[in-house]
Design a protein around this motif. Structure first.
Motif: not given
Length: 281
Positions: A269-280, A40-48
């Motif tokens: 592809y974006v991933k947030s753990d609530g503290t940091s954001i990673s982008m691919q 529940t603490t992860l947020l994943d986002m895909t921008i097509f």
């Protein structure tokens, strides 16, 4: 005496067994809670990557939010992506406005996937894509929420706020765009659809503008207030949904220290753990 010792040993044995069982239950419960908490603490986002069109998929806490659906031809691509990732339900479908590059794939998605709620701005349009969307919601017995006031909901630990346009009439249809802000821990995401100059002025006056991440308005188009808007948002990351390089826009954002991605180079592809954001990409 022997009988007394035997009974004492039995009681001690039963006590030890009970302690072991309780310890195992406690560990199992902790592991389950930890796994659930992690999910529940992860947020994943895909921008097509779908040319000069918008569609992005957000997932958090087991909920799925799809914002915009690209053009007609992109509906099947999005459905295929959902099927490949075993996503059978969309909790919220947000259609920011009714341009063909945002609502075009909606009918295919609505007819293929279980869509729970649809959120739109409060206006109508005369177009083939809009008519196809209307036919799809009628066939699937879905009554959309046409927003006239700010609307909020949660997905896991992500808090979504949807801002409707401030006026009932605009000269430019893009200014009917819903603006979505997502707060996820210390990270924040501002998703601005096709907002043009008048709508960006509204955002700057009526909402908290500074965000960690920006989905750049209107595929990176420059307006008279674009630089002011970027300066107020101060994004660390930005994505431009465009089939063009948008060099002027990229340069303006990079001067602010923003890491910029353009979907012409691939799906983001974006991933947030609530503290940091990673982008691919």
């Amino acid at each position: 005496m022997n009988q007394h010792l035997s009974k004492g040993k039995r009681l001690m044995f039963q006590y030890i067994v009970m302690l072991i069982i309780l310890t195992l239950i406690s560990c199992s419960s902790y592991q389950t809670k930890t796994a659930a908490s992690s999910e529940t603490t992860l947020l994943d986002m895909t921008i097509f990557q779908i040319g000069k069109a918008d569609s992005m998929l957000l997932m958090s806490g087991g909920k799925t939010i799809l914002i915009d659906t690209g053009e007609d031809k992109h509906g099947k691509k999005i459905v295929n992506y959902l099927e490949e990732h075993n996503i059978e339900k969309i909790d919220y479908l947000i259609l920011t406005h009714f341009d063909k590059d945002h609502v075009g794939g909606a009918d295919t998605i609505i007819n293929s996937v279980d869509v729970q709620e649809i959120i739109t701005p409060n206006y109508k349009r005369s177009s083939i894509q809009y008519l196809e969307y209307k036919n799809a919601i009628a066939a699937n017995h879905i009554a959309p929420m046409a927003l006239t006031a700010t609307y909020s909901f949660t997905a896991g630990t992500a808090e979504f706020t949807v801002y409707p346009p401030q006026k009932s009439k605009y000269k430019i249809e893009n200014d009917y765009s819903l603006i979505v802000s997502v707060q996820h821990g210390s990270n924040s995401f501002l998703l601005t659809a096709d907002a043009e100059e008048e709508r960006m002025d509204e955002i700057m006056k009526h909402s908290v503008v500074e965000h960690t991440f920006l989905k750049v308005p209107h595929h990176g188009k420059f307006e008279d207030n674009t630089l002011e808007f970027y300066s107020m948002v101060k994004p660390k990351f930005a994505v431009i949904t465009s089939a063009r390089k948008r060099a002027k826009t990229v340069s303006a954002l990079e001067k602010l220290g923003t890491k910029v991605f353009v979907t012409r180079d691939g799906t983001v592809y974006v991933k947030s753990d609530g503290t940091s954001i990673s982008m691919q990409q």
